[in-house]
Design a protein around this motif. Structure first.
Motif, PDB file in Angstrom:
ATOM      1  N   GLU A 239       0.908  -1.176  -0.037  1.00  0.00           N
ATOM      2  CA  GLU A 239       0.014   0.212  -0.064  1.00  0.00           C
ATOM      3  C   GLU A 239       0.857   1.179   0.042  1.00  0.00           C
TER       4      GLU A 239
ATOM      5  N   GLU B 137       1.357   3.646  -2.792  1.00  0.00           N
ATOM      6  CA  GLU B 137       1.227   5.389  -2.998  1.00  0.00           C
ATOM      7  C   GLU B 137       2.414   6.249  -3.346  1.00  0.00           C
TER       8      GLU B 137
ATOM      9  N   THR C 264       2.084   6.177  -7.117  1.00  0.00           N
ATOM     10  CA  THR C 264       1.110   7.344  -7.704  1.00  0.00           C
ATOM     11  C   THR C 264       1.536   8.646  -7.516  1.00  0.00           C
ATOM     12  N   THR C 265       2.124   9.015  -6.242  1.00  0.00           N
ATOM     13  CA  THR C 265       2.244  10.461  -6.026  1.00  0.00           C
ATOM     14  C   THR C 265       3.528  10.775  -6.983  1.00  0.00           C
TER      15      THR C 265
ATOM     16  N   ARG D 168       6.697  10.556   4.605  1.00  0.00           N
ATOM     17  CA  ARG D 168       5.527  11.687   4.654  1.00  0.00           C
ATOM     18  C   ARG D 168       6.062  13.119   4.765  1.00  0.00           C
TER      19      ARG D 168
END
Length: 387
Positions: free
Chosen positions: A220, A224, A227-228, A359
């Motif tokens: 997951e 992410e 895709t980001t 993050r």
């Protein structure tokens, strides 16, 4: 962040220690073939020193004893070699770095003296460069936690940062078209805009490390990340300042790649494997974002510079930042992509650090993107008011 987070940086360096061992005899055989030695006997002895920098390639320090004495060998030599499948990046080459180093040294810039290129991999089983050793304290990959930068006082750190931005401005003013480094023109693809080529290069590196439809416990997160970064690339292409002409950009302009003298002067700027034709703004923003990202792992430094600070220091050095908000987004894009690639290699115990670094670094891009959009809307509002 605690000791485990600092250990994650050490783990990055450990990849260089797991490559095939380099022998003194292999270096001697290679050097004996070089024209400077004309088949005469050469003697290599490894330096018994620990390196605190370098996570993207293998490095060996050694002394050379030969009849062909030269000032270029007097301070020792450095072997920098590719790591094959364990390499940080898949598209870098020692040949391109060798070309760039030789071209820039000829322009009087403080870069290592690249003397020999072992493109066939006779020494390490992979391409390598032998360079003259720079006699200055080596930087640390953990430069916000240890090493010359963190040990300096506030005034000393400011001097070191300003000197690096001054050097960046000098690099960006080099006539890139006149450099004898043909790889720069084709990096990321031929016949496209230079900003597209840099995006292409970054995407190729990311796709090589984050395949589509990946399984496993981190599937997951990795989806992410993929895709980001892909979405960021689309946005960057759509908003790129295509009227600009390219400048020579280092690509990894950080304290970790800089060797300083005791007075804060720069003795050498290292690791040119990410050099490309791009925007100077990218280098300046990347320097600041990388500093804040490493500081996330803990630092005794209380007053970190801001984006406005580094922009001011760069302009004081004669640099120009006409597309600063876009360049900030491009710099953050590079950092989050390189960071994602590097942290993916971490052992399981560092997966929480991988997530927190992602993050933070992706947040830097989103913030830069938002600033760009806000500036554009503000400009549009001003134009409408005038009309």
């Amino acid at each position: 962040m605690g000791a485990n987070d600092l250990d994650s940086l050490k783990a990055l360096r450990s990849f260089t220690a797991t490559s095939a061992p380099i022998t003194e005899a292999a270096i001697e055989r290679f050097l004996a073939k070089q024209i400077e030695f004309e088949g005469s006997a050469v003697k290599v002895s490894f330096a018994n020193e620990t390196l605190n920098a370098g996570a993207s390639g293998g490095t060996v320090l050694f002394q050379l004893d030969s009849p062909a004495d030269s000032p270029r060998y007097a301070d020792g030599l450095v072997l920098k070699y590719e790591l094959g499948n364990a390499s940080f990046f898949s598209q870098t080459s020692q040949r391109s770095q060798f070309e760039i180093l030789q071209a820039l040294r000829g322009r009087g810039l403080p870069v290592p003296d690249a003397i020999w290129l072992d493109e066939a991999g006779e020494i390490a089983g992979a391409p390598a460069i032998i360079m003259g050793r720079v006699r200055a304290r080596a930087p640390s990959i953990q430069y916000m936690q240890a090493g010359p930068f963190v040990e300096a006082d506030d005034a000393g750190r400011l001097t070191m940062l300003r000197r690096l931005l001054e050097l960046g401005a000098r690099i960006h003013q080099v006539d890139a078209a006149g450099l004898e480094a043909p790889s720069l023109a084709t990096r990321g693809g031929e016949g496209q805009h230079f900003i597209d080529r840099q995006i292409n290069w970054a995407l190729a590196e990311m796709h090589a490390k984050f395949p589509a439809n990946e399984g496993g416990e981190r599937a997951e997160l990795h989806a992410e990340i993929r895709t980001t970064i892909e979405d960021a690339a689309v946005w960057l292409r759509a908003n790129a300042p295509r009227h600009r002409t390219p400048s020579l950009v280092h690509g990894d302009l950080t304290i970790a790649n800089t060797m300083y003298g005791d007075d804060g002067s720069i003795v050498a700027l290292l690791d040119w494997e990410l050099a490309h034709l791009g925007l100077p703004e990218t280098d300046v923003a990347y320097l600041l974002y990388a500093m804040h990202s490493i500081a996330q792992l803990g630092t005794p430094i209380e007053n970190l510079p801001s984006l406005d600070d580094v922009a001011e220091y760069y302009r004081d050095a004669g640099g120009e930042l006409p597309d600063w908000t876009f360049g900030r987004a491009m710099g953050a894009f590079c950092l989050m992509t390189w960071g994602a690639i590097g942290m993916r290699r971490m052992p399981r115990e560092f997966w929480p650090v991988q997530r927190s670094m992602w993050r933070q670094q992706s947040g830097m891009f989103l913030a830069a993107q938002a600033d760009f959009e806000a500036d554009r809307q503000g400009s549009a509002g001003q134009i409408a008011a005038v009309q």
